[in-house]
Enzyme design. Sequence first.
Site, PDB file in Angstrom:
ATOM      1  CE  LYS A  20      -3.816   2.740   0.173  1.00  0.00           C
ATOM      2  NZ  LYS A  20      -4.137   2.380   0.971  1.00  0.00           N
ATOM      3  CE  LYS A  25      -4.170   7.151   6.785  1.00  0.00           C
ATOM      4  NZ  LYS A  25      -4.644   5.708   6.928  1.00  0.00           N
TER       5      LYS A  25
HETATM    6  P1  NA7 Z   1     -13.184   8.517   7.286  1.00  0.00           P
HETATM    7  O1  NA7 Z   1     -14.470   8.813   6.091  1.00  0.00           O
HETATM    8  O2  NA7 Z   1     -12.393   9.395   7.860  1.00  0.00           O
HETATM    9  O3  NA7 Z   1     -13.978   7.223   7.965  1.00  0.00           O
HETATM   10  C1  NA7 Z   1     -12.769   7.017   9.308  1.00  0.00           C
HETATM   11  C2  NA7 Z   1     -13.567   5.541  10.430  1.00  0.00           C
HETATM   12  O4  NA7 Z   1     -12.952   5.551  11.324  1.00  0.00           O
HETATM   13  C3  NA7 Z   1     -14.471   5.788  10.945  1.00  0.00           C
HETATM   14  O5  NA7 Z   1     -16.346   4.977  10.210  1.00  0.00           O
HETATM   15  C4  NA7 Z   1     -14.291   6.715  12.584  1.00  0.00           C
HETATM   16  O6  NA7 Z   1     -15.716   6.968  13.348  1.00  0.00           O
HETATM   17  C5  NA7 Z   1     -13.355   5.101  12.414  1.00  0.00           C
HETATM   18  N1  NA7 Z   1     -12.195   6.043  13.449  1.00  0.00           N
HETATM   19  C6  NA7 Z   1     -11.833   6.931  13.619  1.00  0.00           C
HETATM   20  N2  NA7 Z   1     -10.459   6.665  14.548  1.00  0.00           N
HETATM   21  C7  NA7 Z   1     -11.468   6.239  15.284  1.00  0.00           C
HETATM   22  C8  NA7 Z   1     -11.340   5.163  16.613  1.00  0.00           C
HETATM   23  N3  NA7 Z   1     -10.168   5.639  16.640  1.00  0.00           N
HETATM   24  N4  NA7 Z   1     -12.291   4.640  17.222  1.00  0.00           N
HETATM   25  C9  NA7 Z   1     -12.699   3.869  16.049  1.00  0.00           C
HETATM   26  N5  NA7 Z   1     -13.486   3.747  15.068  1.00  0.00           N
HETATM   27  C10 NA7 Z   1     -12.433   5.194  14.496  1.00  0.00           C
HETATM   28  O7  NA7 Z   1     -12.278   7.608   6.514  1.00  0.00           O
HETATM   29  P2  NA7 Z   1     -11.536   6.502   4.855  1.00  0.00           P
HETATM   30  O8  NA7 Z   1     -13.038   5.548   4.874  1.00  0.00           O
HETATM   31  O9  NA7 Z   1     -11.428   7.287   4.151  1.00  0.00           O
HETATM   32  O10 NA7 Z   1     -10.481   6.197   5.428  1.00  0.00           O
HETATM   33  C11 NA7 Z   1     -10.321   4.757   6.398  1.00  0.00           C
HETATM   34  C12 NA7 Z   1      -9.083   3.800   6.053  1.00  0.00           C
HETATM   35  O11 NA7 Z   1      -9.361   3.283   4.723  1.00  0.00           O
HETATM   36  C13 NA7 Z   1      -7.564   4.827   6.030  1.00  0.00           C
HETATM   37  O12 NA7 Z   1      -6.561   3.694   7.153  1.00  0.00           O
HETATM   38  C14 NA7 Z   1      -7.266   5.300   4.678  1.00  0.00           C
HETATM   39  O13 NA7 Z   1      -6.176   5.256   4.445  1.00  0.00           O
HETATM   40  C15 NA7 Z   1      -7.927   4.437   4.019  1.00  0.00           C
HETATM   41  P3  NA7 Z   1     -16.159   8.082  12.933  1.00  0.00           P
HETATM   42  O14 NA7 Z   1     -17.508   8.038  11.984  1.00  0.00           O
HETATM   43  O15 NA7 Z   1     -15.485   9.597  12.610  1.00  0.00           O
HETATM   44  O16 NA7 Z   1     -17.190   8.005  14.684  1.00  0.00           O
END
Ligand code: NA7
Length: 297
Positions: free
Chosen positions: A171, A239
């Site tokens: 990746k 990131k």
């Molecule tokens: P998004 O749309 O910013 O979604 C991030 C998701 O991760 C979202 O469901 C967040 O929950 C969740 N999240 C983030 N931090 C936490 C923690 N600490 N605990 C639980 N859940 C969390 O990103 P993408 O979908 O575009 O991308 C996700 C990954 O795929 C990332 O690594 C990319 O590089 C590839 P929320 O809805 O904010 O409560």
Amino acid sequence: MARIGFVGLGIMGHAMALNLVDAGFDVVVWNRTASKADDLVAAGAASAHSPADLASRCEIAMMCVSDTPDVEAAVFGRDGIADGLRPGGLVIDHSTISPDATRRFAERIVDLGGHWLDAPISGGSEGAANGTLSIMIGGETTQVERAMPYLRTIGTTITHVGPTGAGQLVKAVNQILVVGNQLAVSEALLLAEAGGLDLKTTIGAIEGGAAGSWMLSNRGPQMIERDWRPGFTIDLQQKDLRLVLEAADGLGVPIPGTSLIFQLYRGLQERGLGSEGNHALVKALENLSGIELSADG
Ligand code: NA7
């Protein structure tokens, strides 16, 4: 068919989970912001009240959250996946995170009697919505085979690239190409704009040839319309670039081009543009030239 869970219903995770539900799988979902699960539950998914609850109800827990500490929190934090892991339970991490941390997380899950696959994805929000993601997988062959029916629902190019952590390293390789391509598309369209060319016609003329790319065909038209809605945000791109720079540094590989692009995105973040799509990279170059892309050429 095993019951599967999905943790993390952001741009990518929500679309992936919806494809699994639509394919008829028995799916349990959990998201930190609970409301993002509502339409999935309406579409037939069950909802869990914590990642631990989800893991205790599923043989396979898929996950797509933001960054390395977020995976750690969702898996090993209070009421995390590890707390509910079934014997032989499989965790599939679709997030893009550190290869080194991945190996440590996988070891901890194996010590608890489970299995881990790192399975980061590429293909943008369109690929997630259409079930056409590229998925690069690190881990054991038997677990990859176990995961395959579900992975085939969310992706089309599914490659077992090596042992645990190898998926995350591929990746990183992918992200060097993504941002390099984004820079090339930005410079190319700005030159076309400066020369008075019609940008749509220009893209149409070249996208079928040797210079064609996913980025040019998908993000080029969006850039011309100045539509900066994210398929992938600048903040998440940064990131990933931090992970890329760290991996390259660790392996002793100079990547000057990617380092430069990291700095251009850094400037956009300082201008408050971190939540825009990564194709807004062109704004950094517009700033240098004083020229702006426009739909009327
Ligand atoms: P998004 O749309 O910013 O979604 C991030 C998701 O991760 C979202 O469901 C967040 O929950 C969740 N999240 C983030 N931090 C936490 C923690 N600490 N605990 C639980 N859940 C969390 O990103 P993408 O979908 O575009 O991308 C996700 C990954 O795929 C990332 O690594 C990319 O590089 C590839 P929320 O809805 O904010 O409560």
